[in-house]
Structure formats: structure tokens, C-alpha cells
Design a protein around this motif. Sequence first.
Motif, PDB file in Angstrom:
ATOM      1  N   SER A  66       0.835  -1.192   0.000  1.00 12.18           N
ATOM      2  CA  SER A  66       0.000   0.000   0.000  1.00 12.18           C
ATOM      3  C   SER A  66       0.875   1.248   0.000  1.00 12.18           C
ATOM      4  N   VAL A  67       0.238   2.377  -0.244  1.00 12.04           N
ATOM      5  CA  VAL A  67       0.951   3.654  -0.218  1.00 12.04           C
ATOM      6  C   VAL A  67       1.548   3.875   1.167  1.00 12.04           C
ATOM      7  N   GLY A  68       0.784   3.509   2.205  1.00 11.03           N
ATOM      8  CA  GLY A  68       1.284   3.640   3.575  1.00 11.03           C
ATOM      9  C   GLY A  68       2.548   2.834   3.801  1.00 11.03           C
ATOM     10  N   ASP A  69       2.575   1.612   3.260  1.00 14.25           N
ATOM     11  CA  ASP A  69       3.779   0.775   3.366  1.00 14.25           C
ATOM     12  C   ASP A  69       4.958   1.435   2.652  1.00 14.25           C
ATOM     13  N   ASN A  70       4.686   2.032   1.503  1.00 10.84           N
ATOM     14  CA  ASN A  70       5.747   2.708   0.742  1.00 10.84           C
ATOM     15  C   ASN A  70       6.262   3.935   1.489  1.00 10.84           C
ATOM     16  N   ILE A  71       5.354   4.648   2.144  1.00 12.51           N
ATOM     17  CA  ILE A  71       5.763   5.804   2.945  1.00 12.51           C
ATOM     18  C   ILE A  71       6.634   5.332   4.098  1.00 12.51           C
ATOM     19  N   LYS A  72       6.212   4.244   4.748  1.00 14.20           N
ATOM     20  CA  LYS A  72       6.999   3.695   5.857  1.00 14.20           C
ATOM     21  C   LYS A  72       8.388   3.291   5.374  1.00 14.20           C
ATOM     22  N   ILE A  86      -1.540   7.552   8.617  1.00  9.54           N
ATOM     23  CA  ILE A  86      -1.166   7.608   7.202  1.00  9.54           C
ATOM     24  C   ILE A  86      -0.446   6.318   6.822  1.00  9.54           C
ATOM     25  N   GLU A  87       0.534   5.916   7.644  1.00 11.84           N
ATOM     26  CA  GLU A  87       1.305   4.713   7.335  1.00 11.84           C
ATOM     27  C   GLU A  87       0.463   3.440   7.375  1.00 11.84           C
ATOM     28  N   THR A  88      -0.527   3.413   8.244  1.00  4.12           N
ATOM     29  CA  THR A  88      -1.353   2.205   8.365  1.00  4.12           C
ATOM     30  C   THR A  88      -2.543   2.218   7.415  1.00  4.12           C
ATOM     31  N   GLY A  89      -2.697   3.309   6.658  1.00  4.26           N
ATOM     32  CA  GLY A  89      -3.776   3.381   5.673  1.00  4.26           C
ATOM     33  C   GLY A  89      -5.124   3.753   6.261  1.00  4.26           C
TER      34      GLY A  89
END
Length: 106
Positions: free
Chosen positions: A3-9, A36-39
Amino acid sequence: MKSVGDNIKQSRVALGLSQAAAAKKLNISTPAFCKIETGQTDLNVSRLMQIAKTFKVTVTQLLSGDQKEATSTEEVITLKSELIEKEEEINKLRKKVIDLYDKLGM
């Protein structure tokens, strides 16, 4: 697919930042950044751009998870120049092939 959150993390961790440090850089609370990180929070474009700028990655990298460095403008110009040279070489070879066909009477 991450997910985007995973990519941010992933980008945050690559910079060696804690969630609290990242939140501080973004001027938001740590719980807000965690969401945000967890979606749990939907991102708008301006927040996504802010995160990309802060983490020194492109928005595309955050969306796709591809952490390779973006191709620089200089590299693109060099590659375009090489492509033009190769196209010219191909055109010359095509002309030679046509000339050979003409000589053979085909």
C-alpha cells in the motif's frame, strides 16, 4: 502489492526517521502520521507531495513502491541523443539493404 502507507513507511525507514520525527518534519501529530502509514487516513495530493518532498522521493515512488532513484534530466537528454543516433544508423542500414536489393534486381 504494498500500500501507499507501506511505501511511505519504507521511505521513512530508509531515511532513519522515527514516526515521531517524520511527523514533526510534516508538522502533524505522531498519531496522524501513524494513521497515514497504516492506511487509516486517505491522503490528498498535497499531503502526498509534502511527504515526497520531505522524504526526498518522488510521488511516483510513494505510489508504486519503486525506490530506485528517478532518472535525472541529464540522463534523459543523453538517452534521447543516443536514440536519435541509433535511429540514424538504422536508416542508413535500411538504405544499404534497399540498394543491395536494387543491385540484385529484386
